[in-house]
Design a protein around this motif. Structure first.
Motif, PDB file in Angstrom:
ATOM      1  N   GLU A 233       0.806  -1.214   0.000  1.00 29.29           N
ATOM      2  CA  GLU A 233       0.000   0.000   0.000  1.00 29.29           C
ATOM      3  C   GLU A 233       0.842   1.268   0.000  1.00 29.29           C
ATOM      4  O   GLU A 233       0.429   2.286  -0.571  1.00 29.29           O
ATOM      5  N   GLU A 234       2.007   1.230   0.627  1.00 29.20           N
ATOM      6  CA  GLU A 234       2.814   2.437   0.739  1.00 29.20           C
ATOM      7  C   GLU A 234       3.845   2.549  -0.379  1.00 29.20           C
ATOM      8  O   GLU A 234       3.933   3.574  -1.060  1.00 29.20           O
ATOM      9  N   SER A 235       4.623   1.507  -0.604  1.00 26.57           N
ATOM     10  CA  SER A 235       5.696   1.611  -1.599  1.00 26.57           C
ATOM     11  C   SER A 235       5.148   1.633  -3.030  1.00 26.57           C
ATOM     12  O   SER A 235       5.655   2.372  -3.879  1.00 26.57           O
ATOM     13  N   PHE A 236       4.125   0.841  -3.310  1.00 27.93           N
ATOM     14  CA  PHE A 236       3.524   0.811  -4.645  1.00 27.93           C
ATOM     15  C   PHE A 236       2.383   1.823  -4.734  1.00 27.93           C
ATOM     16  O   PHE A 236       2.187   2.473  -5.752  1.00 27.93           O
ATOM     17  N   GLY A 237       1.627   1.920  -3.645  1.00 24.04           N
ATOM     18  CA  GLY A 237       0.524   2.875  -3.599  1.00 24.04           C
ATOM     19  C   GLY A 237      -0.810   2.215  -3.900  1.00 24.04           C
ATOM     20  O   GLY A 237      -0.934   1.468  -4.882  1.00 24.04           O
ATOM     21  N   LEU A 238      -1.794   2.465  -3.045  1.00 28.08           N
ATOM     22  CA  LEU A 238      -3.103   1.848  -3.220  1.00 28.08           C
ATOM     23  C   LEU A 238      -3.772   2.313  -4.509  1.00 28.08           C
ATOM     24  O   LEU A 238      -4.336   1.501  -5.258  1.00 28.08           O
ATOM     25  N   ALA A 239      -3.712   3.607  -4.783  1.00 29.33           N
ATOM     26  CA  ALA A 239      -4.325   4.124  -6.014  1.00 29.33           C
ATOM     27  C   ALA A 239      -3.662   3.519  -7.245  1.00 29.33           C
ATOM     28  O   ALA A 239      -4.337   3.179  -8.231  1.00 29.33           O
ATOM     29  N   ASN A 240      -2.328   3.357  -7.206  1.00 30.68           N
ATOM     30  CA  ASN A 240      -1.625   2.750  -8.332  1.00 30.68           C
ATOM     31  C   ASN A 240      -2.039   1.299  -8.521  1.00 30.68           C
ATOM     32  O   ASN A 240      -2.169   0.814  -9.653  1.00 30.68           O
ATOM     33  N   LEU A 241      -2.234   0.596  -7.419  1.00 33.15           N
ATOM     34  CA  LEU A 241      -2.680  -0.798  -7.502  1.00 33.15           C
ATOM     35  C   LEU A 241      -4.049  -0.870  -8.165  1.00 33.15           C
ATOM     36  O   LEU A 241      -4.273  -1.708  -9.053  1.00 33.15           O
ATOM     37  N   TYR A 242      -4.976  -0.025  -7.729  1.00 36.37           N
ATOM     38  CA  TYR A 242      -6.313  -0.037  -8.320  1.00 36.37           C
ATOM     39  C   TYR A 242      -6.250   0.289  -9.818  1.00 36.37           C
ATOM     40  O   TYR A 242      -6.922  -0.352 -10.632  1.00 36.37           O
ATOM     41  N   THR A 243      -5.449   1.273 -10.165  1.00 35.04           N
ATOM     42  CA  THR A 243      -5.322   1.643 -11.585  1.00 35.04           C
ATOM     43  C   THR A 243      -4.747   0.497 -12.397  1.00 35.04           C
ATOM     44  O   THR A 243      -5.224   0.187 -13.505  1.00 35.04           O
ATOM     45  N   TYR A 244      -3.733  -0.148 -11.859  1.00 35.87           N
ATOM     46  CA  TYR A 244      -3.123  -1.296 -12.548  1.00 35.87           C
ATOM     47  C   TYR A 244      -4.165  -2.389 -12.793  1.00 35.87           C
ATOM     48  O   TYR A 244      -4.266  -2.940 -13.902  1.00 35.87           O
ATOM     49  N   CYS A 245      -4.954  -2.701 -11.758  1.00 38.40           N
ATOM     50  CA  CYS A 245      -5.972  -3.755 -11.889  1.00 38.40           C
ATOM     51  C   CYS A 245      -7.062  -3.356 -12.882  1.00 38.40           C
ATOM     52  O   CYS A 245      -7.555  -4.198 -13.648  1.00 38.40           O
ATOM     53  N   GLU A 246      -7.450  -2.097 -12.874  1.00 37.10           N
ATOM     54  CA  GLU A 246      -8.446  -1.632 -13.840  1.00 37.10           C
ATOM     55  C   GLU A 246      -7.931  -1.781 -15.265  1.00 37.10           C
ATOM     56  O   GLU A 246      -8.675  -2.181 -16.172  1.00 37.10           O
ATOM     57  N   GLN A 247      -6.661  -1.475 -15.465  1.00 35.00           N
ATOM     58  CA  GLN A 247      -6.081  -1.608 -16.803  1.00 35.00           C
ATOM     59  C   GLN A 247      -5.978  -3.071 -17.223  1.00 35.00           C
ATOM     60  O   GLN A 247      -6.226  -3.412 -18.384  1.00 35.00           O
ATOM     61  N   VAL A 248      -5.620  -3.952 -16.284  1.00 41.07           N
ATOM     62  CA  VAL A 248      -5.584  -5.385 -16.595  1.00 41.07           C
ATOM     63  C   VAL A 248      -6.987  -5.889 -16.927  1.00 41.07           C
ATOM     64  O   VAL A 248      -7.177  -6.664 -17.870  1.00 41.07           O
ATOM     65  N   ARG A 249      -7.979  -5.440 -16.160  1.00 39.77           N
ATOM     66  CA  ARG A 249      -9.365  -5.826 -16.446  1.00 39.77           C
ATOM     67  C   ARG A 249      -9.768  -5.424 -17.864  1.00 39.77           C
ATOM     68  O   ARG A 249     -10.364  -6.209 -18.608  1.00 39.77           O
ATOM     69  N   GLU A 250      -9.458  -4.194 -18.241  1.00 46.48           N
ATOM     70  CA  GLU A 250      -9.774  -3.714 -19.586  1.00 46.48           C
ATOM     71  C   GLU A 250      -9.078  -4.557 -20.647  1.00 46.48           C
ATOM     72  O   GLU A 250      -9.678  -4.915 -21.669  1.00 46.48           O
ATOM     73  N   LEU A 251      -7.819  -4.884 -20.407  1.00 46.42           N
ATOM     74  CA  LEU A 251      -7.059  -5.666 -21.382  1.00 46.42           C
ATOM     75  C   LEU A 251      -7.631  -7.064 -21.542  1.00 46.42           C
ATOM     76  O   LEU A 251      -7.795  -7.557 -22.676  1.00 46.42           O
ATOM     77  N   LEU A 252      -7.935  -7.730 -20.435  1.00 50.04           N
ATOM     78  CA  LEU A 252      -8.500  -9.080 -20.514  1.00 50.04           C
ATOM     79  C   LEU A 252      -9.819  -9.063 -21.286  1.00 50.04           C
ATOM     80  O   LEU A 252     -10.092  -9.979 -22.077  1.00 50.04           O
ATOM     81  N   ASP A 253     -10.624  -8.037 -21.042  1.00 50.37           N
ATOM     82  CA  ASP A 253     -11.887  -7.918 -21.778  1.00 50.37           C
ATOM     83  C   ASP A 253     -11.628  -7.672 -23.265  1.00 50.37           C
ATOM     84  O   ASP A 253     -12.283  -8.280 -24.123  1.00 50.37           O
ATOM     85  N   ASP A 254     -10.677  -6.801 -23.565  1.00 48.94           N
ATOM     86  CA  ASP A 254     -10.355  -6.509 -24.971  1.00 48.94           C
ATOM     87  C   ASP A 254      -9.834  -7.749 -25.685  1.00 48.94           C
ATOM     88  O   ASP A 254     -10.092  -7.936 -26.885  1.00 48.94           O
ATOM     89  N   GLU A 255      -9.114  -8.591 -24.950  1.00 45.15           N
ATOM     90  CA  GLU A 255      -8.545  -9.808 -25.540  1.00 45.15           C
ATOM     91  C   GLU A 255      -9.553 -10.964 -25.571  1.00 45.15           C
ATOM     92  O   GLU A 255      -9.201 -12.082 -25.963  1.00 45.15           O
ATOM     93  N   LYS A 256     -10.785 -10.682 -25.137  1.00 49.56           N
ATOM     94  CA  LYS A 256     -11.851 -11.703 -25.111  1.00 49.56           C
ATOM     95  C   LYS A 256     -11.494 -12.891 -24.218  1.00 49.56           C
ATOM     96  O   LYS A 256     -11.898 -14.036 -24.482  1.00 49.56           O
ATOM     97  N   LEU A 257     -10.721 -12.609 -23.177  1.00 47.14           N
ATOM     98  CA  LEU A 257     -10.427 -13.643 -22.182  1.00 47.14           C
ATOM     99  C   LEU A 257     -11.503 -13.568 -21.108  1.00 47.14           C
ATOM    100  O   LEU A 257     -11.676 -12.544 -20.449  1.00 47.14           O
TER     101      LEU A 257
END
Length: 406
Positions: free
Chosen positions: A176-200
């Protein structure tokens, strides 16, 4: 006005399901096996008088033909039964969606390789999408074990820890501190978008934040967030929400599981008591025709996956002690439903869910003792809720509202 309180004892199976062989789970029984393990270690039976009086032990005995030592009497109030799952998987979204009337009859995509779970091609696309060069992990793992293994490297390198399991999930652990909670959420949102775009067809991307200084004290926090796909059709929650008479209230991770669809009040809480307290507070406050829907995640994440039958048994005893608080706050028309989304037998090999029957326990002040027997799908609960709130019937499930209303 009547209210439905739904408590999901996450992972609380009561006997292996008819199709358990297909999943390698024949003889799994979360309840009976943890109770037996508790008796063997503590030399005393599990103490669950309130749950027993609702018919929990009787339901387990009927579902599995198993007996075990326990403190508590026979069913004397409420209704009890056991339900099989018709969804294709034994994962969290499938169990919850099915109990709200929408079984998952398609196959999820999975990352099946235990090592190098995510392909080089997918990782390259994730790196390009997120701007984060690389990852740690890339394997099947327990969430607590993997942060012990990679947490210090993660803090030093800034690379997120990505892993999966037998479920259809892409999980990301980050400090939460070194990586950052907001950065983690953003990363996961981007992965979610990518998986959907890739039809996975991956059910969830899960953000798993943790804190601590080193492997000796790393600890996951309550800021977990699930990025789920939407259920394949409207659940009973959608129908009740659209009726616009009362509220559909999520406590814990329910809203994330349903991608926040069919929910109009969301309450986050961490820990078993906090989840119970938040639910009780909503019962106190909500006087209109509402659904209060709570997932008690600690049974699964703290005891089931970690294969801790003693901790699981103690948590169940604690829930039992707190049940009368629900009874005291409920009005004459309220109905409390207690069920589970899958099994996670803490005595079973590995750390994954188990394919099991789940309990169907129902309490209201007017029910004496009703045996609901075997239910062919979790969706019977959703159909019952639909009849209770007078919305159009679901496509799956058989209501038992008349049986609990007589």
């Amino acid at each position: 006005m009547s209210r439905a309180i739904i408590l999901v004892i996450d992972s609380f199976g009561i006997g292996y399901a008819p199709d358990a062989d297909k999943f390698g789970d024949r003889s799994a029984n979360t309840f009976a096996n943890l109770a037996q393990a508790y008796y063997q270690e503590k030399q005393q039976p599990i103490n669950i008088p309130n749950l027993a009086s609702l018919g929990l032990v009787a339901a387990c005995e009927q579902a599995s033909n198993r007996t075990f030592p326990y403190v508590g009497g026979k069913p004397e109030k409420g209704a009890y039964g056991y339900a099989a799952e018709i969804s294709s998987g034994k994962d969290t979204p499938s169990g919850h969606w099915e109990m709200t009337g929408v079984p998952v009859l398609f196959d999820w995509d999975y990352f099946t390789n235990k090592e190098q779970s995510f392909s080089v091609e997918l990782l390259e696309k994730i790196s390009k999408k997120t701007g984060v060069k690389s990852i740690l992990g890339n394997c099947h793992a327990s969430g607590t074990t993997i942060i012990e293994q990679y947490g210090e490297d993660h803090i030093n390198s800034g690379m997120p820890i990505c892993y999966t399991s037998a479920d259809s999930v892409f999980q990301v652990a980050a400090h939460e501190e070194s990586f950052g909670l907001a950065n983690l959420y953003t990363y996961c949102e981007q992965v979610r978008e990518l998986l959907d775009d890739e039809k996975l067809n991956i059910g969830r991307v899960i953000a798993r934040p943790f804190v601590g200084n080193d492997a000796s004290n790393f600890q996951r926090t309550g800021n977990r967030r699930d990025y789920s796909v939407l259920p394949p059709s409207k659940t009973v929650l959608d129908k009740v929400c659209a009726k616009n008479v009362g509220d559909v209230i999520s406590v814990g991770k329910i809203a994330d599981i349903f991608a926040h669809q069919g929910i109009n009040v969301t309450t986050k809480a961490t820990g078993l008591d906090a989840l119970i307290d938040a639910t009780l507070e909503h019962i106190k406050q909500r006087k209109n025709e509402s659904i209060i829907f709570t997932n008690l995640v600690n049974f699964d994440q703290d005891y089931g996956h970690r294969r801790d039958p003693i901790g699981y048994a103690k948590a169940l005893e604690h829930l039992d002690r707190r049940l009368p608080e629900f009874y005291q706050l409920m009005n004459d028309e309220d109905i409390l439903f207690m069920t589970a989304d899958h099994g996670c037998d803490p005595t079973w090999p590995g750390s994954d869910h188990t394919r099991e029957y789940v309990p169907q326990l129902v309490y209201s002040k007017s029910i004496k003792s009703v045996n609901l027997g075997e239910r062919n799908t979790f969706a019977d609960l959703g159909q019952t809720i639909a009849e209770m709130f007078n919305v159009s019937p679901m496509d799956y499930g058989t209501s038992y509202f008349t049986e609990i209303s007589d």
